[in-house]
Design a protein around this motif. Structure first.
Motif, short mmCIF file in Angstrom:
data_model
loop_
_atom_site.label_atom_id
_atom_site.label_comp_id
_atom_site.label_asym_id
_atom_site.label_seq_id
_atom_site.Cartn_x
_atom_site.Cartn_y
_atom_site.Cartn_z
N TYR A 6 -5.07 -7.07 15.19
CA TYR A 6 -5.69 -6.21 14.18
C TYR A 6 -5.68 -6.96 12.86
O TYR A 6 -4.75 -7.69 12.54
N GLY A 7 -6.74 -6.76 12.07
CA GLY A 7 -6.82 -7.42 10.76
C GLY A 7 -6.97 -8.92 10.86
O GLY A 7 -6.38 -9.66 10.06
N ASN A 10 -7.33 -11.37 7.83
CA ASN A 10 -6.26 -11.55 6.85
C ASN A 10 -5.47 -12.82 7.14
O ASN A 10 -5.36 -13.25 8.28
N GLU A 35 -2.80 -3.17 8.84
CA GLU A 35 -3.91 -4.00 9.30
C GLU A 35 -4.86 -4.40 8.17
O GLU A 35 -5.63 -5.36 8.33
N ASP A 36 -4.82 -3.71 7.03
CA ASP A 36 -5.71 -4.08 5.92
C ASP A 36 -5.17 -5.26 5.11
O ASP A 36 -5.92 -5.88 4.35
N CYS A 37 -3.87 -5.56 5.26
CA CYS A 37 -3.29 -6.63 4.47
C CYS A 37 -2.72 -7.76 5.32
O CYS A 37 -2.42 -8.84 4.80
N CYS A 38 -2.55 -7.54 6.62
CA CYS A 38 -1.94 -8.54 7.49
C CYS A 38 -2.77 -8.72 8.76
O CYS A 38 -3.51 -7.82 9.16
N HIS A 39 -2.60 -9.85 9.38
CA HIS A 39 -3.17 -10.10 10.70
C HIS A 39 -2.09 -9.79 11.72
O HIS A 39 -1.17 -10.57 11.92
#
Length: 262
Positions: A6-7, A10, A35-39
């Motif tokens: 997810y993500g 990033n 998930e918006d700031c990390c992979h």
């Protein structure tokens, strides 16, 4: 072993490793928070993977397979690796293998090798194995006793019962036998400068030997007590706290690296 990501856009790769008796979706409440700031990379471990009917192998093999997968995809350095209980055992071995650069690591109630005679450790594994097999056969009533450290709903326990229904006896045995006895190099060294061992207030006594192991072998480890949750309950019951604490760990490790480079 199946990997869920997810993500992917990033930069910071964060690996989350689930405990036993659950599947990779153990982190379903944590994923949308990070998930918006990390992979996020979440492996579905053998024996607990609905897309792969293989059995659990060993802590050592899974740590090696995880490193193989990360390196093959160019993730030679990751921001953080987190593992709970059985997952914490895998993180511990993964760090000692030193095949992937890890900036920060969290072992949440992780199990370390027992410093006991071989026959004693097998009796301990057998006790745990029989307890879970009785829960597998006996349904929710026995599972309530096995998971009495937290206020789990009937829905939560039904989830565990469903996982157990599709989990082989071989996987259950190998899980406990391997987590209690996995091999570690001597001495234990790692390239990771920021390691935290998390322990809930309710499980301090149960994790006493594991904490002692980290103090003896990885003395740089930072120990944190998390209150009002039981063993393995953080991701399911307090996902916001887990996400914020992992973010703090990565921030703290960055500060350590910045200080070291000056």
């Amino acid at each position: 072993m199946t990997f869920h990501e997810y993500g992917q856009g990033n930069g910071d790769v964060v690996v989350l490793i689930h405990p036993s008796l659950v599947m990779w979706d153990y982190f379903e409440y944590v994923i949308p928070l990070m998930e918006d700031c990390c992979h996020l990379v979440i492996p579905a471990l053998p024996g607990y993977d609905p897309d792969d009917k293989s059995n659990f192998t060993s802590v050592e093999q899974i740590a090696s397979d995880l490193a193989d997968w990360l390196i093959a995809r160019g993730y030679g350095e990751i921001a953080c690796i987190y593992g709970c209980s059985m997952g914490g055992s895998i993180v511990t071995r993964f760090l000692a293998d030193k095949r992937v650069k890890v900036r920060s690591a969290v072992v949440d109630g992780g199990i370390t090798p027992y410093p006991l005679p071989w026959i004693v450790t097998r009796f301990i594994a057998l006790k745990d194995f029989l307890l879970i097999c009785m829960g597998k056969a006996g349904g929710l009533k026995l599972l309530e006793k096995a998971f009495a450290t937290d206020d789990y709903s009937d829905e939560d326990l039904q989830y565990v019962a469903t996982v157990l229904k599709h989990t082989s006896a071989k996987t259950i045995w190998r899980t406990f036998e391997s987590c209690n006895n996995f091999a570690m190099p001597n001495p234990v060294t790692t390239h990771c400068d920021h390691i935290e061992y998390w322990c809930t207030g309710a499980e301090q006594k149960a994790r006493k030997a594991d904490i002692a192991w980290f103090k003896a072998h990885l003395p740089q480890t930072i120990f944190r007590i998390i209150e009002d949750v039981g063993h393995g309950g953080l991701a399911a019951l307090k996902p916001e706290l887990m996400a914020s604490e992992l973010t703090r760990v990565m921030r703290d490790s960055f500060c350590v690296e910045e200080g070291a480079s000056r």
